[in-house]
Design a protein around this motif. Sequence first.
Motif, mmCIF file in Angstrom:
data_model
loop_
_atom_site.group_PDB
_atom_site.id
_atom_site.type_symbol
_atom_site.label_atom_id
_atom_site.label_comp_id
_atom_site.label_asym_id
_atom_site.label_seq_id
_atom_site.Cartn_x
_atom_site.Cartn_y
_atom_site.Cartn_z
ATOM 1 N N GLU A 295 0.638 -1.078 -0.078
ATOM 2 C CA GLU A 295 -0.021 0.255 0.046
ATOM 3 C C GLU A 295 0.699 1.637 -0.027
ATOM 4 N N LEU A 296 1.800 1.069 0.740
ATOM 5 C CA LEU A 296 2.741 2.402 1.143
ATOM 6 C C LEU A 296 3.574 2.335 -0.866
ATOM 7 N N LEU A 297 4.166 1.996 -1.200
ATOM 8 C CA LEU A 297 4.176 2.024 -2.846
ATOM 9 C C LEU A 297 3.381 2.010 -3.624
ATOM 10 N N ARG A 298 2.300 1.654 -3.968
ATOM 11 C CA ARG A 298 1.603 1.899 -4.271
ATOM 12 C C ARG A 298 0.852 3.296 -4.110
ATOM 13 N N GLY A 299 0.979 4.460 -2.956
ATOM 14 C CA GLY A 299 0.625 5.184 -3.048
ATOM 15 C C GLY A 299 2.099 6.476 -3.470
ATOM 16 N N ILE A 300 2.972 5.807 -3.272
ATOM 17 C CA ILE A 300 4.183 6.444 -3.745
ATOM 18 C C ILE A 300 3.917 6.670 -5.013
ATOM 19 N N LEU A 301 3.603 5.755 -5.942
ATOM 20 C CA LEU A 301 3.686 5.624 -7.460
ATOM 21 C C LEU A 301 2.161 5.911 -8.174
ATOM 22 N N ARG B 98 7.179 11.774 -11.070
ATOM 23 C CA ARG B 98 8.428 10.713 -11.524
ATOM 24 C C ARG B 98 8.308 9.304 -11.153
ATOM 25 N N ALA B 99 8.290 9.262 -9.834
ATOM 26 C CA ALA B 99 7.963 7.574 -9.739
ATOM 27 C C ALA B 99 7.083 7.037 -11.162
ATOM 28 N N SER B 100 6.087 7.259 -10.796
ATOM 29 C CA SER B 100 5.587 6.602 -12.008
ATOM 30 C C SER B 100 6.481 6.165 -12.880
ATOM 31 N N SER B 101 6.322 7.862 -13.456
ATOM 32 C CA SER B 101 7.333 7.518 -15.428
ATOM 33 C C SER B 101 8.194 6.423 -15.291
ATOM 34 N N LEU B 102 9.341 6.503 -14.115
ATOM 35 C CA LEU B 102 10.314 5.362 -13.801
ATOM 36 C C LEU B 102 9.622 4.190 -13.984
ATOM 37 N N ASN B 103 8.755 4.332 -13.048
ATOM 38 C CA ASN B 103 7.876 2.727 -12.847
ATOM 39 C C ASN B 103 7.127 2.035 -14.488
ATOM 40 N N GLN B 104 7.499 2.964 -14.856
ATOM 41 C CA GLN B 104 6.820 2.461 -17.010
ATOM 42 C C GLN B 104 7.593 2.225 -17.368
ATOM 43 N N LEU C 229 17.813 3.959 -13.834
ATOM 44 C CA LEU C 229 16.144 4.300 -14.079
ATOM 45 C C LEU C 229 16.124 3.207 -12.696
ATOM 46 N N PRO C 230 16.719 2.748 -12.415
ATOM 47 C CA PRO C 230 16.108 1.205 -11.234
ATOM 48 C C PRO C 230 16.886 2.520 -10.127
ATOM 49 N N LEU C 231 18.080 3.005 -10.344
ATOM 50 C CA LEU C 231 18.753 3.426 -9.552
ATOM 51 C C LEU C 231 18.172 4.717 -8.638
ATOM 52 N N GLU C 232 17.490 5.496 -9.777
ATOM 53 C CA GLU C 232 16.549 6.805 -9.290
ATOM 54 C C GLU C 232 15.472 6.451 -8.744
ATOM 55 N N LEU C 233 15.039 5.532 -9.185
ATOM 56 C CA LEU C 233 13.381 4.926 -8.941
ATOM 57 C C LEU C 233 13.397 4.544 -7.113
ATOM 58 N N GLY C 234 14.950 3.337 -7.035
ATOM 59 C CA GLY C 234 15.297 2.770 -5.540
ATOM 60 C C GLY C 234 15.186 4.283 -4.977
ATOM 61 N N GLN C 235 16.032 5.393 -5.500
ATOM 62 C CA GLN C 235 16.524 6.724 -4.245
ATOM 63 C C GLN C 235 15.084 7.821 -4.613
ATOM 64 N N LEU C 236 14.512 7.670 -5.443
ATOM 65 C CA LEU C 236 13.455 8.592 -4.807
ATOM 66 C C LEU C 236 11.596 7.191 -4.272
ATOM 67 N N VAL C 237 11.835 6.504 -4.373
ATOM 68 C CA VAL C 237 10.611 5.155 -2.990
ATOM 69 C C VAL C 237 11.183 5.661 -2.124
ATOM 70 N N ALA C 238 12.813 5.263 -1.504
ATOM 71 C CA ALA C 238 12.716 5.398 -0.807
ATOM 72 C C ALA C 238 13.304 7.153 0.825
ATOM 73 N N GLY C 239 13.310 7.601 -0.688
ATOM 74 C CA GLY C 239 13.132 9.075 0.050
ATOM 75 C C GLY C 239 11.834 9.287 0.653
ATOM 76 N N GLU C 240 10.710 8.874 -0.669
ATOM 77 C CA GLU C 240 9.075 9.219 -0.199
ATOM 78 C C GLU C 240 8.575 8.119 1.191
ATOM 79 N N VAL C 241 9.407 6.881 1.008
ATOM 80 C CA VAL C 241 9.552 6.432 2.872
ATOM 81 C C VAL C 241 9.728 7.009 3.548
#
Length: 238
Positions: free
Chosen positions: A121-127, A132-138, A149-161
């Motif tokens: 649920e946490l990850l779904r909310g971030i996306l 930007r997270a949604s675009s990277l994931n797509q 791309l995975p590196l940027e997404l991982g850093q973005l998600v970690a910061g959001e979490v």
Amino acid sequence: MAVYVYAVTLREHPCHLTGLTGVGAGDPPVRVVESAKLRAVVSDAADEVRPRRRDLAAHQAVLDRLLADGTPLPLQFGYTAPDDDTVRQVLDERADAYLDALAGVQECAEFNVKAAQEEAELLRGILEDSPRASSLNQQILAGDGDPRLPLELGQLVAGEVEARRSNASAEAIRALSPPARAYVVHPPTGEDFLNLSLLVPHDGESAFLEAHAALARDAGPGVRTRLSGPLPPYSFVP
């Protein structure tokens, strides 16, 4: 003989201990050691004290019994002294400190609230909330092999979490703390974003429980809270 010490109470505490057996082998009876102004609740300790389930339960049972008649100053599991005279000496030497600590917790109990959010649920909310997270994931799901791309997404998600958990913790503290005399924020573990102990006066328990019910109801998708208490005020012993 060594003695195991459970708690310190005011001299006026009734210490209704009949039928309780204590920590250690042989089911030692629980009793009281008194000084001029204080009482210590103890039992004989003939062997090494280990945190076995039976002994942890016995320790908690003594403190629960004491809490029913007035707030004690609980000691952590495993505290022993050489003999009754040593206990009495410590009560006398530290009387002012114990009395101040007891004054701070009288007519109160501790409640602990833990809260966690399901990772999905946490990850779904971030996306959903972060373009930007949604675009990277797509892009990644579409097969883009750019290793950045995975590196940027991982850093973005970690910061959001981290930010979301911090905000959720702060909101929970604001919601739960008004009825409390004091609170302590413990480091959360696992998926928890909150581990909060509150010292709640007896006349504030209804307001606190209502605040917790509202928090649990409105916390958002995938968030669950766990409430423990009333408990002896372990987190508020100086």
